[in-house]
Design a protein around this motif. Structure first.
Motif, PDB file in Angstrom:
ATOM      1  N   TYR A  93       0.843  -1.193   0.000  1.00 22.36           N
ATOM      2  CA  TYR A  93       0.000   0.000   0.000  1.00 22.36           C
ATOM      3  C   TYR A  93       0.880   1.246   0.000  1.00 22.36           C
ATOM      4  O   TYR A  93       1.808   1.362   0.802  1.00 22.36           O
ATOM      5  CB  TYR A  93      -0.919  -0.009   1.219  1.00 22.36           C
ATOM      6  N   TYR A  94       0.538   2.161  -0.913  1.00 21.83           N
ATOM      7  CA  TYR A  94       1.311   3.382  -1.091  1.00 21.83           C
ATOM      8  C   TYR A  94       0.442   4.602  -0.816  1.00 21.83           C
ATOM      9  O   TYR A  94      -0.685   4.690  -1.307  1.00 21.83           O
ATOM     10  CB  TYR A  94       1.838   3.488  -2.516  1.00 21.83           C
ATOM     11  N   CYS A  95       1.005   5.531  -0.086  1.00 20.01           N
ATOM     12  CA  CYS A  95       0.372   6.817   0.121  1.00 20.01           C
ATOM     13  C   CYS A  95       0.803   7.754  -1.005  1.00 20.01           C
ATOM     14  O   CYS A  95       1.941   7.681  -1.464  1.00 20.01           O
ATOM     15  CB  CYS A  95       0.820   7.362   1.473  1.00 20.01           C
ATOM     16  N   CYS A  96      -0.099   8.633  -1.422  1.00 14.23           N
ATOM     17  CA  CYS A  96       0.269   9.591  -2.449  1.00 14.23           C
ATOM     18  C   CYS A  96      -0.368  10.944  -2.158  1.00 14.23           C
ATOM     19  O   CYS A  96      -1.398  11.028  -1.477  1.00 14.23           O
ATOM     20  CB  CYS A  96      -0.141   9.101  -3.835  1.00 14.23           C
ATOM     21  N   LEU A  97       0.283  11.967  -2.684  1.00 14.34           N
ATOM     22  CA  LEU A  97      -0.186  13.338  -2.525  1.00 14.34           C
ATOM     23  C   LEU A  97      -0.202  13.979  -3.893  1.00 14.34           C
ATOM     24  O   LEU A  97       0.792  13.891  -4.630  1.00 14.34           O
ATOM     25  CB  LEU A  97       0.727  14.100  -1.565  1.00 14.34           C
ATOM     26  N   TRP A  98      -1.306  14.616  -4.234  1.00 20.86           N
ATOM     27  CA  TRP A  98      -1.425  15.308  -5.510  1.00 20.86           C
ATOM     28  C   TRP A  98      -1.479  16.809  -5.244  1.00 20.86           C
ATOM     29  O   TRP A  98      -2.373  17.302  -4.566  1.00 20.86           O
ATOM     30  CB  TRP A  98      -2.711  14.887  -6.231  1.00 20.86           C
ATOM     31  N   GLY A  99      -0.498  17.511  -5.772  1.00 23.19           N
ATOM     32  CA  GLY A  99      -0.472  18.954  -5.630  1.00 23.19           C
ATOM     33  C   GLY A  99       0.151  19.546  -6.881  1.00 23.19           C
ATOM     34  O   GLY A  99      -0.056  19.053  -7.983  1.00 23.19           O
TER      35      GLY A  99
END
Length: 114
Positions: A93-99
């Motif tokens: 499981y990977y966390c991601c951030l979109w900015g």
């Protein structure tokens, strides 16, 4: 430098629960969309859950009603509460951030035994 660090993975029996955490540094979680992906061996990466800045959440059909994404802006952390786990939830499981840019964590292994 932006970093996303996941934790909370492990081995659990089917029907059990885990809570994944994603601690962010170098960037503010509250003003960015966040999400969790997963990738099982031999399979494509799958978007599991997303959390928008306005509080809107979305889930893959495969996890609806079982997984919950949430944020603690004071801790700059995003969580994924996983209940009623199934063997088919086994994945990294990977966390991601979109900015302005997109960022990923290193992943945490979740293994669900039958």
């Amino acid at each position: 430098q932006v970093r996303l660090v996941e934790s909370g993975g492990g081995l659990v029996q089917a029907g059990g629960s885990l809570r994944l955490s994603c601690a962010a540094s170098g960037i503010t979680v509250s003003i960015n969309a966040m999400g969790w992906y997963r990738q099982a061996p031999g399979k494509q990466r799958e978007l599991v859950a997303t959390s928008g800045t306005g509080g809107r959440t979305n889930y893959a059909d495969s996890v609806k009603g079982r997984f919950t994404i949430s944020r603690d802006n004071a801790k700059n952390t995003v969580y994924l509460q996983m209940n009623s786990l199934k063997p088919e939830d086994t994945a990294v499981y990977y966390c991601c951030l979109w900015g302005l840019n997109n960022y990923w964590g290193q992943g945490t292994q979740v293994t669900v035994s039958s």
